[in-house]
Write a protein that holds these residues in place. Structure first.
Motif, PDB file in Angstrom:
ATOM      1  N   THR B 337       3.788  -4.453 -19.691  1.00  0.00           N
ATOM      2  CA  THR B 337       4.519  -5.673 -20.037  1.00  0.00           C
ATOM      3  C   THR B 337       3.667  -6.503 -21.003  1.00  0.00           C
ATOM      4  N   PRO B 338       4.299  -7.416 -21.723  1.00  0.00           N
ATOM      5  CA  PRO B 338       3.541  -8.196 -22.719  1.00  0.00           C
ATOM      6  C   PRO B 338       2.353  -8.950 -22.121  1.00  0.00           C
ATOM      7  N   ASP B 339       2.447  -9.319 -20.834  1.00  0.00           N
ATOM      8  CA  ASP B 339       1.350 -10.078 -20.227  1.00  0.00           C
ATOM      9  C   ASP B 339       0.279  -9.164 -19.617  1.00  0.00           C
ATOM     10  N   GLY B 340       0.330  -7.885 -19.942  1.00  0.00           N
ATOM     11  CA  GLY B 340      -0.701  -6.974 -19.451  1.00  0.00           C
ATOM     12  C   GLY B 340      -0.344  -6.319 -18.130  1.00  0.00           C
ATOM     13  N   GLY B 341       0.815  -6.673 -17.602  1.00  0.00           N
ATOM     14  CA  GLY B 341       1.222  -6.092 -16.323  1.00  0.00           C
ATOM     15  C   GLY B 341       1.850  -4.712 -16.507  1.00  0.00           C
ATOM     16  N   PHE B 342       2.397  -4.201 -15.423  1.00  0.00           N
ATOM     17  CA  PHE B 342       2.946  -2.840 -15.420  1.00  0.00           C
ATOM     18  C   PHE B 342       4.313  -2.831 -14.739  1.00  0.00           C
ATOM     19  N   VAL B 343       5.121  -1.871 -15.139  1.00  0.00           N
ATOM     20  CA  VAL B 343       6.350  -1.568 -14.397  1.00  0.00           C
ATOM     21  C   VAL B 343       6.333  -0.071 -14.123  1.00  0.00           C
ATOM     22  N   LEU B 344       6.343   0.262 -12.862  1.00  0.00           N
ATOM     23  CA  LEU B 344       6.371   1.673 -12.464  1.00  0.00           C
ATOM     24  C   LEU B 344       7.785   2.015 -12.013  1.00  0.00           C
ATOM     25  N   SER B 345       8.400   2.977 -12.668  1.00  0.00           N
ATOM     26  CA  SER B 345       9.688   3.515 -12.197  1.00  0.00           C
ATOM     27  C   SER B 345       9.389   4.892 -11.622  1.00  0.00           C
ATOM     28  N   TYR B 346       9.399   4.953 -10.307  1.00  0.00           N
ATOM     29  CA  TYR B 346       9.035   6.203  -9.634  1.00  0.00           C
ATOM     30  C   TYR B 346      10.323   6.915  -9.238  1.00  0.00           C
ATOM     31  N   ALA B 347      10.530   8.076  -9.813  1.00  0.00           N
ATOM     32  CA  ALA B 347      11.771   8.829  -9.575  1.00  0.00           C
ATOM     33  C   ALA B 347      11.551   9.836  -8.453  1.00  0.00           C
ATOM     34  N   LEU B 348      12.502   9.860  -7.537  1.00  0.00           N
ATOM     35  CA  LEU B 348      12.417  10.810  -6.417  1.00  0.00           C
ATOM     36  C   LEU B 348      13.695  11.634  -6.374  1.00  0.00           C
ATOM     37  N   ALA B 349      13.559  12.907  -6.135  1.00  0.00           N
ATOM     38  CA  ALA B 349      14.720  13.794  -6.087  1.00  0.00           C
ATOM     39  C   ALA B 349      15.767  13.225  -5.133  1.00  0.00           C
ATOM     40  N   ASP B 350      17.020  13.228  -5.565  1.00  0.00           N
ATOM     41  CA  ASP B 350      18.080  12.580  -4.798  1.00  0.00           C
ATOM     42  C   ASP B 350      18.634  13.532  -3.740  1.00  0.00           C
ATOM     43  N   ALA B 351      17.790  13.935  -2.825  1.00  0.00           N
ATOM     44  CA  ALA B 351      18.201  14.901  -1.797  1.00  0.00           C
ATOM     45  C   ALA B 351      19.280  14.323  -0.890  1.00  0.00           C
ATOM     46  N   ALA B 352      19.240  13.006  -0.661  1.00  0.00           N
ATOM     47  CA  ALA B 352      20.200  12.405   0.268  1.00  0.00           C
ATOM     48  C   ALA B 352      21.634  12.518  -0.250  1.00  0.00           C
ATOM     49  N   TYR B 353      21.793  12.629  -1.546  1.00  0.00           N
ATOM     50  CA  TYR B 353      23.144  12.773  -2.112  1.00  0.00           C
ATOM     51  C   TYR B 353      23.752  14.119  -1.716  1.00  0.00           C
ATOM     52  N   TYR B 354      22.889  15.116  -1.619  1.00  0.00           N
ATOM     53  CA  TYR B 354      23.377  16.479  -1.370  1.00  0.00           C
ATOM     54  C   TYR B 354      23.324  16.861   0.112  1.00  0.00           C
TER      55      TYR B 354
END
Lengths: 144, 874
Positions: B337-354
């Motif tokens: 982010t512009p202020d030096g921070g972070f955004v983590l988007s952690y993707a997990l397999a969508d097993a619950a859908y199946y």
């Protein structure tokens, strides 16, 4: 019956039994000793558990029963030795370990009792056992 | 020459395998005590009276071990037999013990109280276990008019069945004896006895597949294919060519006969030995036909084009895993982010859908609990077509994912609440820990990812953010007081014709990745437990907890460390200093070594600091995870490998859907609170089990909220509100129990599968040790006197146990009391010196000390058929 049965004695008697070509199933003797202990028939429990360790010297449960029955009879040295042997054979029997530590304390072996308490605290996840062990440690000079 | 492994005992010869017949449904029988039963007056104990069993005095001519087969038998006769056996000894001392036992037994029995209510463990060789639910085997005429059941498991003793009732049962083909879970009491000589009831069924249960992996096994002398990893074990007679016994084969079923379609592993090879471990642990590698049908349906309609999904396919997600990994649970995308921070988007397999309730896939995943990993193979929780295919976040493919989005400041501190999204991603690289470690350390640029694709520049830039954020999170962990002893990433692998221990050299990247994974698991747990949108929402969850050791345990540790340092003559700088945190001490320990000896000493002390932790557990309520020093910790990051993940995802998606409806102004808080238990029921329990169509329709309405696209949210929320206002009452007690039952089962199966994986790893270590040290015994299990002396450091001591960290190979050995005694039966080894020393009591005195941190010499003594044993060289 009044003479203590040490692990060395049990090993020697077992060896003689094997020399005769005999194999004895210890499990029903252990089970019967459990019943006797539950009925607080300590002499009977001791006799049955002793028979079990002659049949199978590595039976941790039988040694713990010898410890329990001996302690009830006031034979503290035999009880301590038996409990120590039980927890050496089964590192997960924290009941036997705690009983051994208590008897070590009562028979003046404070260093060993403290060591065993440290071991129990590091291994058990039972809050109850931890609590009892901590209390015992408190009597052994576990300064905060 | 390899150490001879225990082989299955050959069975008694039987007549040629016949064709299964349709038979009368069942007969009742019982397991036979070793001493035989000559009882009279059987009476039912909650079950119909069974036939009186014929006595089992053993089958002449068999070489089967005489292991007892009754686990829950109240059998005073056996106790009397045992005592009598001792009392008949020619040795006066043994005789006296036996006579005392006889007297004691008589006294207890006279009191009419000789009940033996404990669960007896069946001792079969080295392993204790209880009687199995199913015992497959074959029936045959063992003598004229006598029908005997021969269990396929050679550790169980054959037992006779009633010949009249067995007349209708097929001979010499696989049948199954299933425990009725009932016991029968009967009178024997005036003493009440109890026995387990087994019911012999016409055939062993099928494996549920036409093709499967099996091992060639001689049962009663006839070749059978025994399906591997199937519990209960299932046998099929082999038709056609028969490979050698012990060969692992692929099998095609034709009319209940097995035709070998290929050889997977020759007997005794590492691959066959790994299959043997999987089989012994009952790791079921076969999925039911229904589960495979469901898998095929999922493959046909994977739901990647679901309008409800947030489209993140343009974001450069990437995954890091072990080389060769096919089941990719996680991928990530990081932003600065512009202020030096972070955004983590952690993707997990969508097993619950199946993997939804009502599906065989859900039930079988619940049964397995998790995937299991062995050297060179795995037994997956889900069919590989799903876990390696449709659900897996494979690079260069589009897949469904749960996104846990976490914002962090420039110091790596989490800011605000995590976001939960259901998205479509297209991972751009599948990297390995070793490759990422090398690239980030400037030791080598990743040429291509695991799928042979060039690594995009956007992913390389991501790696730098990954490194920066991971480093900051590691620092945060240290500030929280997390104790991190030195990591040794090793793996047991198959090399040529043996197992070997290999350094995976993955420490740097895997440690950074662990921090991302921890962030995701914390985010998931917090998002589950806390709702700022719908106050008072009670959300069931599964949390990983790790109890904090009590203060007395830390004091005991300090004393143990002090004594260990002092007794080894090491300088005081090695001690845990007053006012120093344990975490800081461990970090300092890593810097103290100046030579190989002190490096080993450092490792030993670091090991002591973590051994005060008891194992982490799955629990139903959030509680501290002391190992990570976190208040909320879940397990969201392995949804294809752990059923806990499937259930945790399902609950969190349901909660998020309800919150989104409230946030969007489509549902008021009161309605949401009223609807929630019903939405939970619709999420966790098969809606088809609802008692009537109206209830099923209502549950379907609630469930539809979870899969709503943004454009559908208003309409589906309105339908939910309408259902809520249409006389919706509280859940019935049965419904509440159903919801609680699913959560509890998922939690329990999570804990159980962790134990099971531990057992699998223990078994794999035995294989490794057999190979690592096979030269020590020169191929002779008893040739310990010729074994070379190996040096090491005592890593820890316990009552009757010694743990030695060898210099070479770099493994830790455990010596039990029996090993320490070395034939001196009266010797015991007790703890002393604040658990820093093992002291010999009884037996001959010795001057050698067994002190933690001290050097020690050991050597292989023998192989007991189960594992290699070592002894101390004094």
């Amino acid at each position: 019956m009044t003479q203590p049965l040490t692990p060395a004695d049990a090993g020697a008697l077992h060896a003689r039994l094997r020399a005769e070509g005999k194999t004895i199933d210890a499990l029903p003797l252990v089970a019967a000793a459990v019943t006797a202990a539950r009925l607080e028939r300590h002499e009977d429990a001791l006799a049955l558990a002793r028979a079990a360790v002659v049949a199978e010297p590595q039976n941790a449960r039988a040694w713990a029963l010898i410890g329990q029955a001996s302690e009830a009879r006031g034979a503290l040295e035999e009880a301590r030795t038996a409990y120590e042997h039980a927890c050496s054979l089964d590192g997960h029997d924290f009941g036997a370990a705690l009983a051994a530590a208590r008897l070590q304390q009562r028979t003046g072996q404070h260093g060993r009792a403290r060591a065993l308490c440290g071991f129990i605290l590091a291994r058990t996840s039972s809050p109850d056992v931890r609590q009892q062990t901590s209390e015992l440690l408190g009597t052994l000079g576990d300064a905060a | 020459m390899s150490i001879e492994r225990t082989r299955r005992a050959p069975r008694v010869p039987v007549s040629p395998v016949g064709t299964p017949a349709v038979v009368e449904p069942t007969i009742t029988t019982r397991t036979a005590p070793a001493s035989g039963v000559a009882g009279t007056g059987w009476s039912a104990d909650g079950v119909d009276s069974g036939p009186r069993p014929s006595s089992n005095a053993g089958t002449p001519g068999t070489s089967l071990p005489a292991a007892t087969t009754h686990a829950e038998v109240t059998d005073p006769a056996r106790a009397r037999d045992a005592a009598a056996g001792l009392a008949s000894s020619s040795d006066p001392a043994v005789r006296a013990v036996g006579e005392d036992a006889q007297t004691a037994l008589a006294r207890v029995q006279k009191a009419g109280q000789l009940e033996i209510p404990i669960r007896l463990q069946v001792t079969t060789g080295k392993n204790n276990r209880s009687l199995p639910l199913d015992v497959p085997g074959i029936l045959r005429e063992s003598a004229p008019g006598r029908v005997t059941f021969y269990p396929a498991d050679e550790s169980l003793r054959p037992f006779d069945v009633d010949s009249a009732q067995a007349a209708h049962l097929p001979r010499d083909v696989p049948v199954n004896a299933r425990s009725s879970k009932k016991s029968l009491t009967f009178d024997e000589g005036g003493v009440t006895q109890k026995a387990s009831l087994y019911v012999v069924q016409k055939a062993a249960p099928g494996v549920g597949a036409q093709q499967f992996t099996a091992v060639v096994d001689l049962v009663g002398g006839a070749p059978h294919a025994r399906a591997l990893g199937v519990s209960p074990p299932v046998l099929f007679p082999i038709q056609g060519a028969v490979p050698a016994e012990g060969t692992v084969v692929s099998v095609q079923l034709t009319s209940e006969k097995a035709v070998v379609s290929g050889e997977i592993a020759a007997p005794g090879t590492p691959k066959a030995r790994v299959w043997e471990v999987a089989d012994a642990q009952r790791l079921d590698a076969i999925f039911s036909p229904r589960a495979l049908e469901e898998t095929a349906a999922i493959q046909q309609a994977p739901g990647f084009d679901d309008a409800a999904l947030l489209d993140l396919t343009q974001k450069p997600f990437f995954a890091i895993d072990n080389p060769g990994s096919k089941d990719i649970d996680q991928a990530m995308y990081l932003e600065k982010t512009p202020d030096g921070g972070f955004v983590l988007s952690y993707a997990l397999a969508d097993a619950a859908y199946y993997i939804k309730p009502g599906l065989a896939l859900f039930d079988e995943a619940m049964e397995r609990g998790s995937s299991y990993y062995l050297p060179g193979m795995s037994v997956p929780m889900l069919p590989p077509a799903l876990s390696d295919g449709v659900i897996s976040l494979n690079a260069h493919e589009t897949h469904r994912a749960m996104i846990l989005k976490v914002r962090l400041d420039k110091n790596g501190m989490v800011q605000g609440e995590p976001e939960v999204q259901r998205a479509r991603i297209h991972s751009q690289a599948q990297l390995t820990y070793a490759g990422v470690s090398a690239e980030l350390k400037g030791q080598g640029r990743i040429a291509a990812d695991e799928r042979g694709h060039a690594v995009p520049q956007a992913v390389r830039e991501q790696l730098l953010i990954f490194q920066e954020l991971g480093g900051k999170r590691q620092e945060q962990a240290r500030q929280r007081g997390v104790v991190e002893p030195a990591r040794f990433d090793t793996e047991i692998r198959v090399r040529g014709n043996a197992f070997s221990l290999e350094d995976t050299k993955a420490d740097y990247a895997s440690a950074l990745n662990a921090e991302m994974s921890i962030l995701a698991n914390v985010a998931g747990a917090q998002a589950t437990a806390i709702s700022t949108v719908i106050p008072g929402l009670e959300v069931p969850g599964i949390y990983k907890t790790h109890a904090q050791p009590p203060p007395s345990a830390f004091r005991a540790l300090r004393r143990q460390l002090d004594v260990t340092v002092e007794q080894n003559g090491m300088p005081a700088v090695w001690k845990w200093q007053k006012e120093e945190t344990l975490s800081a001490y461990v970090e300092r320990l890593k810097t103290l070594p100046t030579d190989a000896r002190s490096a080993r000493f450092s490792i030993v002390l670091q090991g002591l600091t973590v051994r005060i932790n008891s194992p982490a557990q799955f629990e139903g309520q959030p509680a501290i995870h002391s190992g990570l020093q976190l208040s909320h910790y879940g397990r969201f990051t392995a949804p294809m490998r752990e059923q806990v993940g499937v259930v945790s995802h399902a609950v969190l998606f349901a909660k998020t859907a309800l919150e989104n409806a409230v946030r969007g102004g489509h549902l008021d808080i009161a309605t949401a609170q009223k609807v929630w238990p019903h939405l939970l029921l619709a999420t966790l329990v098969d809606p088809n089990t609802a008692p009537d169509p109206a209830r099923r329709a209502a549950l379907a309405t609630f469930a539809a909220l979870v899969g709503a696209a943004p454009s559908e949210l208003a309409a589906r929320s309105a339908a939910v509100a309408a259902a809520a206002n249409n006389g919706l009452t509280d859940l019935s007690e049965a419904e509440k129990r159903s919801v609680d039952g699913v959560m509890k089962r998922a939690k329990d199966t999570g804990n159980l599968s962790k134990q099971r994986q531990g057992q699998v790893e223990g078994a794999a270590r035995k294989l490794l040790f057999d190979d690592l040290f096979q030269k020590d015994l020169g191929g002779n299990p008893e040739a310990g006197h010729k074994a070379p002396v190996r040096e090491g450091t005592i890593a820890q001591v316990a009552p009757g146990k010694l743990y030695v960290l060898l210099d070479e190979p770099d493994v830790e050995l455990r010596l039990n009391l029996e090993d320490l005694q070395a034939g001196e039966a009266g010797a015991n080894y007790v703890l002393d010196q604040d658990a820093a020393e093992l002291v010999k009591t009884g037996g001959e005195p010795t001057s050698s000390r067994l002190l933690v941190g001290a050097r020690i010499k050991v050597k292989a003594s023998h192989h007991d058929g189960d594992r290699l044993r070592f002894s101390v060289v004094r």
